[in-house]
Write a protein that holds these residues in place. Structure first.
Motif, short mmCIF file in Angstrom:
data_model
loop_
_atom_site.label_atom_id
_atom_site.label_comp_id
_atom_site.label_asym_id
_atom_site.label_seq_id
_atom_site.Cartn_x
_atom_site.Cartn_y
_atom_site.Cartn_z
N GLY A 257 62.85 72.62 31.65
CA GLY A 257 63.98 73.34 32.22
C GLY A 257 63.92 73.55 33.72
N SER B 265 63.64 71.35 36.21
CA SER B 265 64.50 70.41 36.96
C SER B 265 65.96 70.82 36.87
CB SER B 265 64.31 68.99 36.42
OG SER B 265 62.98 68.55 36.61
N TRP B 266 66.39 71.23 35.67
CA TRP B 266 67.77 71.69 35.51
C TRP B 266 68.02 72.94 36.34
CZ3 TRP B 266 71.82 69.26 33.58
CH2 TRP B 266 71.61 68.19 32.69
N GLY C 207 68.29 71.90 39.99
CA GLY C 207 69.58 71.26 40.25
C GLY C 207 70.72 72.26 40.30
N LEU C 208 70.74 73.17 39.35
CA LEU C 208 71.80 74.19 39.33
C LEU C 208 71.66 75.14 40.53
CD1 LEU C 208 71.86 75.06 35.52
CD2 LEU C 208 73.60 73.80 36.81
N LEU D 225 63.49 69.35 42.66
CA LEU D 225 64.23 68.36 41.87
C LEU D 225 63.72 66.95 42.14
CD1 LEU D 225 66.61 68.01 39.89
CD2 LEU D 225 68.10 67.72 41.88
#
Length: 331
Positions: free
Chosen positions: A202, A204-205, A208-209, A254
């Motif tokens: 989670g 990386s997500w 990114g967010l 990221l």
């Protein structure tokens, strides 16, 4: 370093492209023929997404030189030679192709760069000089998170002032001031996060967010300041601002997690020539804009045109320079 670090190469190339995006779109936002409406909004959107470029360069330098290996005399010599060489190139451009006074540029050479983009070489010299004194230890992610919240947000003098009635509560005054301390902090965090295990589920997500949220915040904040002041205000654009700070960290994480297996072909080329591309690119943009080889009335054509010509022209000059500069002193 003898071993290729793919995420560093990918990140350096994207940061280099972002620099060109910033200077390509700036004329829409702040230039003498600044436009309004949808064109301004598009330029603001692109510029806001690219504000992390300079922080990323500091973070990359910190990762490379704030560990077991520090910047050596040859690295410092190279930066000084780059400053002198690209200042000379800019001075030649000013003398032959612009009405700008070269005399004034020379008189203030040690106080401000000959051409606006060359300020980075002055700033990075301090990071290199401090490098032999610094070796960043391994730290826990929660410490980095606390550091960012306190120094990059709560005590950041660039944080938008907040009050509750007569009580002023943001930013908190911890006597942290000046851009240099934040450039150093970028370098320190570049090493700390670069050596950290970030490839957990989670992350990386989340990174990114986080970048997207900061990008939207910078865009909307800049738009709001325009409405309030009736003119462009760079409060949200500052390289040391809280949202730019968090966005830069998010993008580094990221790339480290997602683009570490190989260097993408196009990005590999740009990364290899990123230094001379940086040195040359602003001259191309200035020439195109001031000699009316652009068309700001049609941004959907103008932005790709100016960006493309600048990138290709800078890349070709960089390749030529590298053939001449056998010892890679300025390339």
């Amino acid at each position: 370093m003898s071993q290729k670090i793919h995420w560093i190469d990918n990140l350096r190339a994207v940061a280099c492209l972002m620099v060109i995006v910033i200077h390509t779109t700036t004329w829409y936002i702040t230039g003498p023929m600044a436009v309004t409406g949808i064109s301004w909004d598009v330029a603001n959107l692109l510029n806001s997404a690219s504000r992390v470029c300079v922080p990323l360069f500091f973070m990359i330098s910190g990762y490379l030189f704030f560990g077991e290996r520090s910047a050596q005399g040859r690295h410092l010599l190279r930066i000084v030679l780059c400053l002198l060489f690209y200042s000379a190139v800019a001075l030649a451009y000013i003398t032959w192709l612009t009405p700008i006074s070269e005399g004034r540029s020379l008189l203030k050479l040690l106080q401000k760069p000959v051409f606006y983009h060359l300020w980075f070489f002055f700033a990075i010299i301090g990071i290199y000089l401090l490098s032999p004194l610094i070796q960043v230890k391994s730290v826990q992610p929660r410490y980095v998170a606390l550091l960012v919240v306190v120094l990059a947000v709560l005590a950041n003098p660039n944080t938008v002032s907040q009050s509750l009635g007569p009580f002023h509560w943001l930013p908190v005054n911890l006597y942290v001031s000046g851009d240099s301390i934040y450039y150093l902090l970028y370098a320190l965090l570049g090493r700390a996060i670069g050596c950290m295990d970030t490839e957990k589920r989670g992350i990386s997500w989340l990174a990114g967010l986080g970048f997207i949220a900061c990008w939207i915040g910078i865009t909307l904040g800049t738009k709001q300041m325009l409405k309030i002041n009736g003119a462009f205000n760079d409060t949200w654009y500052l390289y040391c601002g809280p949202l730019v700070f968090i966005a830069a960290i998010s993008l580094l994480v990221l790339f480290k997690n997602v683009l570490n297996s190989r260097t993408l072909p196009i990005l590999a080329t740009i990364s290899r020539y990123s230094l001379p591309i940086y040195g040359f690119h602003a001259l191309f943009i200035h020439y195109l804009r001031t000699n009316h080889y652009d068309d700001m009335s049609r941004p959907w054509l103008d932005l790709p045109w100016v960006f493309g010509i600048t990138l290709i022209g800078s890349l070709l000059l960089a390749m030529l320079l590298k053939r001449v500069d056998k010892h890679h002193l300025v390339s």
